[in-house]
Enzyme design. Sequence first.
Site, PDB file in Angstrom:
ATOM      1  CB  SER A 146      -5.457  -9.915  -2.825  1.00  0.00           C
ATOM      2  OG  SER A 146      -5.437 -10.788  -1.775  1.00  0.00           O
TER       3      SER A 146
ATOM      4  CB  CYS B 254       0.820 -12.880   3.321  1.00  0.00           C
ATOM      5  SG  CYS B 254       0.390 -11.488   4.470  1.00  0.00           S
TER       6      CYS B 254
ATOM      7  CG  ASN C  94       2.046  -9.523  -0.497  1.00  0.00           C
ATOM      8  OD1 ASN C  94       1.428  -8.777   0.356  1.00  0.00           O
ATOM      9  ND2 ASN C  94       1.258 -10.387  -0.709  1.00  0.00           N
TER      10      ASN C  94
ATOM     11  N   GLY D 229       1.201   1.125  -3.931  1.00  0.00           N
ATOM     12  CA  GLY D 229       0.966   2.691  -3.805  1.00  0.00           C
ATOM     13  C   GLY D 229       0.397   3.403  -5.348  1.00  0.00           C
TER      14      GLY D 229
HETATM   15  C1  LIG Z   1      -5.122  -4.534   4.568  1.00  0.00           C
HETATM   16  C2  LIG Z   1      -4.581  -5.210   3.747  1.00  0.00           C
HETATM   17  C3  LIG Z   1      -4.038  -6.274   3.567  1.00  0.00           C
HETATM   18  C4  LIG Z   1      -4.223  -7.268   2.100  1.00  0.00           C
HETATM   19  N1  LIG Z   1      -4.167  -8.291   2.288  1.00  0.00           N
HETATM   20  C5  LIG Z   1      -3.715  -9.240   1.199  1.00  0.00           C
HETATM   21  C6  LIG Z   1      -4.064 -10.577   0.451  1.00  0.00           C
HETATM   22  O1  LIG Z   1      -5.145 -11.030   1.648  1.00  0.00           O
HETATM   23  N2  LIG Z   1      -3.846 -11.098  -0.272  1.00  0.00           N
HETATM   24  C7  LIG Z   1      -2.178 -10.729  -0.884  1.00  0.00           C
HETATM   25  O2  LIG Z   1      -1.864 -11.275  -1.585  1.00  0.00           O
HETATM   26  N3  LIG Z   1      -2.066  -9.413  -0.394  1.00  0.00           N
HETATM   27  C8  LIG Z   1      -2.881  -8.295   0.616  1.00  0.00           C
HETATM   28  N4  LIG Z   1      -2.511  -7.104   0.386  1.00  0.00           N
HETATM   29  C9  LIG Z   1      -1.241  -6.197  -0.614  1.00  0.00           C
HETATM   30  C10 LIG Z   1      -1.963  -5.732  -1.863  1.00  0.00           C
HETATM   31  O3  LIG Z   1      -2.307  -6.534  -2.231  1.00  0.00           O
HETATM   32  C11 LIG Z   1      -0.594  -5.488  -2.190  1.00  0.00           C
HETATM   33  O4  LIG Z   1       0.357  -6.108  -3.103  1.00  0.00           O
HETATM   34  C12 LIG Z   1       0.143  -3.988  -1.266  1.00  0.00           C
HETATM   35  O5  LIG Z   1      -0.627  -3.831  -0.735  1.00  0.00           O
HETATM   36  C13 LIG Z   1       0.615  -2.936  -2.184  1.00  0.00           C
HETATM   37  O6  LIG Z   1      -0.092  -2.197  -3.190  1.00  0.00           O
HETATM   38  P1  LIG Z   1      -1.359  -0.869  -2.830  1.00  0.00           P
HETATM   39  O7  LIG Z   1       0.061  -0.129  -2.056  1.00  0.00           O
HETATM   40  O8  LIG Z   1      -1.931  -0.678  -3.272  1.00  0.00           O
HETATM   41  O9  LIG Z   1      -1.644  -0.945  -1.313  1.00  0.00           O
HETATM   42  C14 LIG Z   1      -2.983  -6.335   1.408  1.00  0.00           C
HETATM   43  C15 LIG Z   1      -2.524  -5.599   1.830  1.00  0.00           C
HETATM   44  C16 LIG Z   1      -2.677  -4.075   2.723  1.00  0.00           C
HETATM   45  C17 LIG Z   1      -2.993  -3.179   2.650  1.00  0.00           C
END
Ligand SMILES: Cc1cc2nc3c(=O)[nH]c(=O)nc-3n(C[C@H](O)[C@H](O)[C@H](O)COP(=O)(O)O)c2cc1C
Lengths: 317, 273
Positions: free
Chosen positions: A23, A131, A196, A254
């Site tokens: 997300s 969040c 998150n 990650g």
């Molecule tokens: C730019 C950005 C925006 C995000 N917006 C949301 C969001 O609107 N809702 C949500 O549940 N998580 C949000 N997240 C969290 C991601 O969905 C995810 O849980 C978190 O970034 C860890 O995964 P990753 O390391 O693959 O990014 C956001 C993350 C990033 C980097």
Amino acid sequence: MGGIDLSINICGIKLKNPAILASGILGCTSGILRMAAESGAGALTTKSISVEERHGHRGPILIEPMHGVVLNAFGLPNPGYRAFMEELKELEDINVPVIPSIAGRNYEEFVEVSSAFEDAGSKILEVNISCPHSEKGYGGVPIIAQDTEKTAAIIDAVKESVSIPIIVKLSPNVTDIVEFAKVSVECGADAVSAINTIEALEVDPILERPVLGNMIGGQSGPSIRCIAQRKVADIAIAMKRKEIKKVPIIGIGGIRSGEDIARFLLLGAEGVGIGSSILYDDLDTFDKAISGLKDLMREKGYKKISDFRSNALEWMI
Amino acid sequence: MISNPRIVEIERIKKENDDIKTFFVRIEDKPEPGNYVMLWVPWSKGKSKRIAIEPSDQIPISISSFKRGKIGLSVKNVGETTNALHDFEPGDRIGITGPLGNSFNIRGKKILIVAGSVGLSPLYFLSRVASEMGKQIYVIYGVNSKTELFLIKELEKIAEDLIITTDDGSYQKKGCVTDFLSDFYDISKIDSIYSCGPELMMKKVLDFSLKKNVFSQFSLDRYIRCGVGLCGFCAIDGCRVCKDGPVFTSEQLKGFGEFGVVKRSKSGGVLRL
Ligand SMILES: Cc1cc2nc3c(=O)[nH]c(=O)nc-3n(C[C@H](O)[C@H](O)[C@H](O)COP(=O)(O)O)c2cc1C
Ligand SMILES: Cc1cc2nc3c(=O)[nH]c(=O)nc-3n(C[C@H](O)[C@H](O)[C@H](O)COP(=O)(O)OP(=O)(O)OC[C@H]3O[C@@H](n4cnc5c(N)ncnc54)[C@H](O)[C@@H]3O)c2cc1C
């Protein structure tokens, strides 16, 4: 396919592979979500959508202080569910499941948005209670996902008002994530996703001020993978030990490669979410990771994901 | 790797007109015409003490020149952040992320620049580079009124021909740039067209270039948040202006249902143009 079946099933919804767009990444407009679908994602989670439109925080909203350390404080900008429904309509013809993510300030708002998505034909929802920087600045007030009573109240209310399955997205910013997984599942969560972003802060030494426009934010990217793995394992172990009812876990944090996906599956995750890595491999991320996963499975002689799911977990039980 | 914004001192400020100032800062990587930076206005000026929390924001600004390691950023005062920046003085500090985005592809011998308002910025950088490459530069530049003009003397030096249009007729030709496109094109035997400005103006330039079947590129404006293609808020059809753009060809744009029709607000909602 080379005889390898990557499909998974989350609450009755079949995904052609376990790599789900997380997300908030590419998730706000139909055109770019379509591109993500075409790039090979198994499912798409949308940006978290609220009742009213939100403008989000001031910039900088995304920085990378060190390689693999991604900090963001977007502040959940989104056009509100009424406007977002138009984007969803545009996506009716893609054959990749779309998981609307919903956000709100109180249970009334969660109920309003989730009911609207169910009425619009959504088959599953992700409930974002985690969040870490949705409100402005340094509030010091716990978010929903840091308070078991608030978590229970939201999930109860959503479960009472919709009949489609819900995934509850958990926060790593708690002492014991298992406690929150337990409350969620007891209130009827059909699946949980974790994690998150992790509460974080960066300071500029010359300007002597926080860098993010919102001062505080959340960390994601390759630097949080091992933390996310630990959180997923904690929940999966509690489920194995029957301390919590078993529901699918979506591991997020990650993930970049096929090996990373395998790591989470080996810890018992049903599927995975991929977000920040899109910074490095762009829209090729899904294709690369999925073919990496396939190569790994081929090498090991696995034909389907259940052939190896939870294998690493066995060591810890 | 996008790093933190790099904190730089403003070395020089040039007042272009009542609304536009060009800020010169040092940059590490060599930019190409069409690139932009995310400019952080931290609002703590040269001193470290906080003057006010707001406005502090990060906004996309095209690079308008590059000389001896320094870029020019020509910023029009249109709102909170740009207004705050206009109060900055040489020696004050801002944050720079970039150069970001793709760049113009300079093709042919005779190139036509069609600029509207502050959209001249990236095209001025393009003209300078193209001129150094020995290209012949033709310019049509339009603004509402005489007081909004900038970089005219500089353009006169490098352009074979320069037409300036004002909506109110306060300078040179009265009308809009697209009124003069056809004449200019036919007389000058143009090989390629580059345009930046209000989208409805660019839409007309696009229609013209498609009709003439001439290579053309456009620098687009969308609400840019992350600047690195992660959030998707600046999408037009399936492309992100921040990363896949901001420069798009006529071939790409003719397939975009949103070009000249809608853009996105700060929240990602649809805005009719
Ligand atoms: C730019 C950005 C925006 C995000 N917006 C949301 C969001 O609107 N809702 C949500 O549940 N998580 C949000 N997240 C969290 C991601 O969905 C995810 O849980 C978190 O970034 C860890 O995964 P990753 O390391 O693959 O990014 C956001 C993350 C990033 C980097
Ligand atoms: C690729 C690109 C290059 C640009 N190059 C230049 C340039 O060289 N010179 C120049 O003067 N302007 C340029 N702009 C426009 C500039 O970014 C906006 O004028 C600026 O962000 C206004 O900020 P503000 O806080 O002062 O205005 P606000 O009070 O926030 O709003 C005024 C207007 O600016 C727009 N705006 C605000 N924030 C953004 C944002 N993050 N992204 C896009 N638009 C925004 C709003 O939609 C609104 O219409 C460029 C825009 C883009 C997308």
